[in-house]
Design a protein around this motif. Structure first.
Motif: not given
Length: 468
Positions: A91, A86, A60, A10
């Motif tokens: 992501i 995304f 996310s 992340v």
């Protein structure tokens, strides 16, 4: 291990996803709602505010905590856009599942049980398919996203959502440069006063009959050339038949226009949108295909040829032209008077979770029209200026406005008179000190005596006129 890879990853893929201040505020308030015990907040942000980006970020973060997220939409075009969002921010979709609501509602066993469900275009939540899915997973946290939390039938959304988070307004987004300014024109092309109803809205076939006339086609094209000549345009029609005919008339006039609808093959639809973005197609004619959530930033003009009683549909369709571009001022051509029913795209509205949208008031508290139209150029704008902001024509008050103002003025005089009378008798301890019927009635009100008592008192002392 699952949480470990997510937490490491992340940091990488969210570096480029920076939220705008109003998006961060909506995200913060959504988190606070969950912390306060709410499980199903409805988040309201205008068309073009970036709801998908905002909740891609939230999805996310949930994934980073090892949660399973369902991000669900109700149209194929929205599915493609969501996946593209995304992908744009890199992501990964390890425990995030993006799909169609109908597919997940009909075959939930195919997918991992969700901890968190995000619904796009949540104004449709009351439909049976959506409710079946919600009831299947009562323990899942849910967020609904919408620009227009109202249904055509007037039913509120409070049966599904337990709190509402209303973010920035369309007007503020325009002021801050996140949406483009616009000019709104409403030249009438047909008499729609006798339009039939079907259910909660106007009958599309009846509307098509009135709008599929040679003179109407000519007026629509003439006004396009007058106000938006050459601009990339989305034209909203009343029926597929009407849309096909309108595209044909544009073509005959030398303006490259194409019709497409839900039956158009997906590959062909994608090519049409690409050609529109590449300016190979000038006008896209459709019914409802390009409305809710459909992002076409290249659109500079919207032509409204579908009369509707739906405030949500009006906002969604007119809002398609407001995606910002350098130097852009959007043009909205309302040929069916939708502004008279729903106001302008950036009007202030009171969204409510447990009751329907308050009925729009045609006149302001001072008796003047809330939205005014120039009789010369059809420019439509919030009431206030004494001349048209577009062409400079003097704007005169209508007969009804003059009557409204007179009535308000008389009520004010009456109110002031009663206040003066009440003040005059406030210190009078006995009714015998009152000099006329108005003072007697004011005295009775102040001393909790019935009006009949005052009337008989006045009659006995000759204060009542003989014909009273």
């Amino acid at each position: 291990m699952r949480e470990q890879w997510a937490q490491n990853e992340v940091i990488i893929y969210l570096k480029e996803l920076k939220l705008r201040p109003y998006q961060s505020d909506a995200l913060k308030r959504t988190r606070e709602a969950f912390k306060s015990g709410f499980r199903r907040p409805l988040v309201v942000l205008p068309c073009g505010a970036g709801k998908t980006v905002l909740f891609a970020y939230m999805a996310s973060q949930s994934q980073a905590k090892g949660k399973t997220v369902w991000f669900l939409v109700h149209r194929r075009e929205l599915l493609d856009q969501t996946i593209a969002t995304f992908e744009r921010f890199g992501i990964p979709l390890h425990t995030i599942h993006i799909g169609m609501i109908a597919t997940y509602a009909n075959h939930p066993e195919r997918y991992p049980k969700p901890d968190f469900i995000i619904f796009d275009e949540a104004q449709h939540t009351a439909s049976a398919t959506w409710q079946r899915l919600i009831q299947r997973f009562p323990d899942a946290y849910i967020v609904g996203l919408t620009a227009t939390p109202c249904r055509l039938d007037g039913k509120p959304l409070g049966a599904t959502y337990d709190t509402m988070i209303v973010g920035i307004s369309t007007h503020e987004l325009i002021q801050q440069g996140y949406l483009s300014p616009y000019r709104y024109f409403a030249p009438s092309v047909a008499d729609l006063s006798g339009l039939k109803r079907k259910g909660f809205d106007f009958d599309p076939e009846s509307a098509s009959e009135l709008l599929m006339r040679r003179a109407v086609y000519g007026d629509v094209i003439e006004n396009y050339r007058k106000y938006a000549d050459g601009l990339q345009t989305i034209c909203y029609c009343s029926s597929i038949k009407h849309s096909i005919a309108m595209a044909d008339e544009f073509q005959k006039a030398g303006i490259n226009a194409v019709h497409f609808d839900g039956n158009t093959p997906a590959a062909e639809r994608r090519q049409i949108v690409k050609d529109f973005r590449d300016k190979k197609i000038r006008v896209l004619c459709n019914v409802d295909l390009i409305s809710e959530g459909f992002d076409v930033p290249d659109c500079w003009c919207c032509i409204l040829l579908r009369p509707t009683m739906s405030t949500a549909l009006h906002i969604q369709q007119s809002g398609r032209a407001l995606r910002p571009q350098p130097g852009k001022t959007a043009i909205i051509l309302d040929h069916v008077g939708n502004y008279t029913r729903h106001g302008l795209p950036d009007d202030s509205r009171e969204w409510l979770l447990n009751s329907k949208l308050p009925q729009r008031q045609k006149y302001k508290t001072d008796g003047t029209l809330a939205v005014r139209q120039c009789p010369e150029c059809f420019f439509t704008f919030p009431s206030g200026p004494s001349v048209c902001p577009n062409c400079g024509t003097e704007i005169k008050k209508t007969r009804q406005e003059i009557e409204n103002i007179k009535k308000i003025h008389m009520e004010e005089i009456k109110h002031e008179y009663h206040q003066k009378v009440a003040a005059a008798v406030r210190e009078k301890s006995d009714i015998s000190e009152c000099r006329n019927m108005s003072e007697v009635m004011a005295w009775c009100k102040q001393h909790n005596r019935k009006p009949g008592y005052g009337w008989y008192y006045c009659k006995a002392r000759g204060m009542v006129r003989k014909n009273a």
